[in-house]
Design a protein around this motif. Structure first.
Motif, PDB file in Angstrom:
ATOM      1  N   TYR A 100      -4.743  50.640  26.984  1.00 15.76           N
ATOM      2  CA  TYR A 100      -5.180  51.513  28.067  1.00 15.76           C
ATOM      3  C   TYR A 100      -4.054  51.689  29.076  1.00 15.76           C
ATOM      4  N   ASP A 101      -4.257  52.618  30.024  1.00 16.79           N
ATOM      5  CA  ASP A 101      -3.293  52.784  31.107  1.00 16.79           C
ATOM      6  C   ASP A 101      -3.975  52.957  32.462  1.00 16.79           C
ATOM      7  N   TRP A 102      -5.288  52.636  32.529  1.00 14.29           N
ATOM      8  CA  TRP A 102      -6.019  52.867  33.774  1.00 14.29           C
ATOM      9  C   TRP A 102      -5.497  52.011  34.923  1.00 14.29           C
ATOM     10  N   ALA A 103      -4.970  50.827  34.614  1.00 12.44           N
ATOM     11  CA  ALA A 103      -4.430  49.963  35.670  1.00 12.44           C
ATOM     12  C   ALA A 103      -2.952  50.239  35.885  1.00 12.44           C
ATOM     13  N   ALA A 104      -2.219  50.355  34.768  1.00 12.37           N
ATOM     14  CA  ALA A 104      -0.768  50.566  34.841  1.00 12.37           C
ATOM     15  C   ALA A 104      -0.215  50.624  33.434  1.00 12.37           C
ATOM     16  N   LEU A 105       1.016  51.098  33.328  1.00 11.07           N
ATOM     17  CA  LEU A 105       1.825  50.866  32.139  1.00 11.07           C
ATOM     18  C   LEU A 105       2.648  49.608  32.436  1.00 11.07           C
ATOM     19  N   ILE A 106       2.561  48.610  31.553  1.00  9.07           N
ATOM     20  CA  ILE A 106       3.189  47.323  31.847  1.00  9.07           C
ATOM     21  C   ILE A 106       4.223  46.995  30.780  1.00  9.07           C
ATOM     22  N   GLU A 107       5.474  47.365  31.056  1.00  6.55           N
ATOM     23  CA  GLU A 107       6.564  46.997  30.154  1.00  6.55           C
ATOM     24  C   GLU A 107       6.863  45.502  30.314  1.00  6.55           C
ATOM     25  N   LEU A 109       0.060  43.750  21.319  1.00  6.03           N
ATOM     26  CA  LEU A 109      -0.097  43.800  22.771  1.00  6.03           C
ATOM     27  C   LEU A 109       0.307  42.497  23.454  1.00  6.03           C
ATOM     28  N   VAL A 110       0.159  41.384  22.761  1.00  4.88           N
ATOM     29  CA  VAL A 110       0.453  40.082  23.358  1.00  4.88           C
ATOM     30  C   VAL A 110       1.946  39.769  23.327  1.00  4.88           C
ATOM     31  N   PHE A 111       2.607  40.130  22.242  1.00  3.87           N
ATOM     32  CA  PHE A 111       4.043  39.846  22.126  1.00  3.87           C
ATOM     33  C   PHE A 111       4.852  41.121  22.269  1.00  3.87           C
ATOM     34  N   ALA A 144      -3.362  35.555  31.810  1.00  3.98           N
ATOM     35  CA  ALA A 144      -3.089  36.878  31.246  1.00  3.98           C
ATOM     36  C   ALA A 144      -4.218  37.249  30.285  1.00  3.98           C
ATOM     37  N   PRO A 145      -5.103  38.163  30.672  1.00  3.05           N
ATOM     38  CA  PRO A 145      -6.238  38.530  29.826  1.00  3.05           C
ATOM     39  C   PRO A 145      -5.865  39.597  28.788  1.00  3.05           C
ATOM     40  N   LEU A 146      -6.536  39.503  27.638  1.00  5.84           N
ATOM     41  CA  LEU A 146      -6.459  40.566  26.623  1.00  5.84           C
ATOM     42  C   LEU A 146      -7.869  41.063  26.352  1.00  5.84           C
ATOM     43  N   TRP A 147      -8.191  42.240  26.908  1.00  5.33           N
ATOM     44  CA  TRP A 147      -9.448  42.905  26.611  1.00  5.33           C
ATOM     45  C   TRP A 147      -9.269  43.689  25.312  1.00  5.33           C
ATOM     46  N   TYR A 156      -2.680  42.335  32.789  1.00  5.38           N
ATOM     47  CA  TYR A 156      -3.620  42.718  31.733  1.00  5.38           C
ATOM     48  C   TYR A 156      -2.852  43.142  30.482  1.00  5.38           C
ATOM     49  N   MET A 157      -2.996  42.376  29.426  1.00  5.14           N
ATOM     50  CA  MET A 157      -2.228  42.652  28.214  1.00  5.14           C
ATOM     51  C   MET A 157      -2.830  43.761  27.363  1.00  5.14           C
ATOM     52  N   ASP A 158      -3.993  44.289  27.764  1.00  6.28           N
ATOM     53  CA  ASP A 158      -4.519  45.454  27.050  1.00  6.28           C
ATOM     54  C   ASP A 158      -3.940  46.755  27.589  1.00  6.28           C
TER      55      ASP A 158
END
Length: 510
Positions: free
Chosen positions: A404-411, A453-455, A437-440, A391-393
């Motif tokens: 957001y960070d409800w799912a994870a922090l994604i480095e 968020l995408v790049f 790869a979704p972007l909400w 999730y790219m958001d």
């Protein structure tokens, strides 16, 4: 030896020395040094050089390659088409290589010519993307390319990204720019999330209130917007010219407050709901035991199918917490038949696996491995979009300015370093259709926010979808990713400069 003879002798030695010096071989080149993303399947370097010059020519061996040639000409302004004879760049469909399939290609660079061959035009197009990554931006007329051969083909058939245009609306030109982003990295699907609680974004001519009322606003209360059917067709055509399939999503029976505010009959109490500009989920539902609901869904799917040439329609189906389970299953079963009636294949978020979905339907795992396992037991293909990884958001870290960070922090390394084949041990590899790869866009208000968020995560997702697991490695990938920084900057992309990548280590894409 007289004086005159000595003079010519010395002069001859000097000239010979000059000529010999000019003929000294240059340092060998290495095709594998280029920062190519996704990483190709096979690279064979031959150590020579091809010189692009200001009068570059291209020849296509088949009329079906016309849109590929048009794209290349658009990117390389000085390029000229020749109908016969030798050309600097030759495009052909004579690969005759079963391993390359429909999307693979061979890129051969000799000292005199560049040849891109494939079995189908889509493969030639992806070969063009590889070539363009090898040429520094705005230097198409004068650059040396290393010689060699690249043979390349994708790992998965489905390689996509999703753009949510419902929470915040993005116009046609923004969507086209997003399509250009995914084109560069050989993705072949753009999933458009066209409806949600906060806004309905596609014109349905038989249901005009959906856009007259339901498109009026967005998260935070700003002005909303929608695509006319003509604008949607424009997006579809733009994508098709880049071999990208548009998959429209109408999210039902939950995530439907914009529709409920537009048509009273969709509510079980017969009263229109209020427009919603917040970010909570799970509170809305269509009235699943009302025939007016299915008349509505039929009308929407019929119009959407007519303007969508691709074979898929996404019906959402996630987070419908306000719908009783038995009502939800009944609803999905009926909607599936409507989608099939109009010649399309259903895609739904993983919750739809709880219904009696047909084998050809596709399930998109975002949350529940159990739902994906249930779908696999029924023989359904799976698109993998695990929220904790794809999730790219999601924020990169706690300092990210949006997300957001409800799912994870994604480095960037976490986004890249996972294997779809092993993410769910209960799903057979042969049922994995691909990744998305979704972007909400709850926190995303403009193109700069999208880019941030995408790049640089998007290229990594593209590589996961394209390149074999055996040739993927974070330590080498982060070096190649750094090589794309000049391209991001030249394209005006507001990317996140992750501290895990040494962005200053390369001055340009080789």
């Amino acid at each position: 030896m007289n004086l005159e003879s000595k003079y010519f002798y010395v002069l001859g030695i000097a000239v010979l020395a000059f000529l010999l010096a000019g003929c000294e071989p240059k340092e060998p080149t290495d095709l594998s040094d280029h920062s190519l993303i996704p990483h190709p399947a096979e690279i064979t370097a031959t150590g020579g050089r091809f010189q692009l010059n200001p009068s570059v020519t291209v020849r296509m061996a088949d009329l079906s390659l016309h849109r590929v040639a048009d794209y290349l000409i658009d990117r390389m302004a000085s390029l000229k088409v020749v109908e016969s004879g030798a050309a600097d760049i030759a495009l052909s469909l004579d690969a005759n290589d079963e391993q390359l399939g429909a999307e693979g290609y061979q890129l051969k660079i000799t000292e005199s010519q560049i040849l891109i061959s494939a079995n189908h035009p889509q493969g030639v197009f992806y070969g063009v993307q590889t070539l363009l990554q090898m040429i520094p931006l705005r230097q198409y007329e004068s650059v040396e390319l290393p010689t060699g051969v690249i043979r390349d083909y994708p790992r998965y058939a489905y390689r996509g990204s999703m753009l949510d245009v419902s929470r915040h609306f993005f116009g046609v030109e923004d969507v086209k720019r997003y399509i250009d982003f995914i084109t560069t990295y050989k993705m072949n699907v753009l999933h458009l999330h066209l409806s949600d609680d906060q806004g309905w974004r596609i014109e349905i001519k038989s249901k005009p209130e959906l856009t007259a009322i339901g498109a009026a606003t967005e998260v935070g209360g700003g002005d909303g917007g929608f695509y006319t059917q003509q604008q949607y067709k424009e997006i579809v055509k733009y994508a098709a010219n880049r071999f990208i399939t548009i998959i429209p999503e109408i999210d039902i029976p939950g995530h439907t407050q914009a529709a409920l505010a537009s048509y009273a009959a969709l509510n079980c109490d017969g009263k229109a709901g209020d427009l919603y500009t917040g970010t909570k989920v799970g509170f809305s539902t269509l009235c699943t035991d009302n025939e007016a609901t299915y008349e509505f869904v039929d009308a929407v799917i019929q119009e959407l199918a007519t303007i969508t040439p691709g074979k898929y329609i996404h019906i959402g189906g996630d987070e419908s917490h306000a719908t009783k389970k038995e009502d939800y299953i009944y609803f999905i079963n009926r909607v599936q038949k409507i989608v099939s009636k109009y010649g399309k294949t259903l895609i739904g978020w993983d919750e739809v696996a709880q219904a009696n979905i047909e084998t050809e339907s596709i399930v998109q795992q975002w949350n529940s491995a159990g739902n994906a396992t249930l779908a696999a037991e029924k023989g359904n293909r799976i698109i993998l979009s695990p929220a904790t990884l794809a999730y790219m958001d999601m924020k990169y870290d706690t300092t990210s300015r949006i997300g957001y960070d409800w799912a994870a922090l994604i480095e960037v390394d976490q986004a890249y370093s996972w294997d779809p084949d092993t993410i769910n041990a209960m799903v057979p590899v042969e049922l994995i259709f691909g990744i998305e790869a979704p972007l909400w866009t709850e926190t995303v208000e403009n193109m700069e926010d999208i880019e941030y968020l995408v790049f640089p995560r998007l290229p990594g997702y593209a590589e996961i979808g394209w390149s074999a697991q055996s040739i993927r490695n974070w330590e080498t990938y982060r070096i190649r990713l750094a090589g794309h920084a000049p391209r991001f900057e030249s394209e005006g992309i507001d990317y996140y400069r992750s501290p895990l990548v040494d962005w200053g280590m390369m001055d340009s894409i080789n």
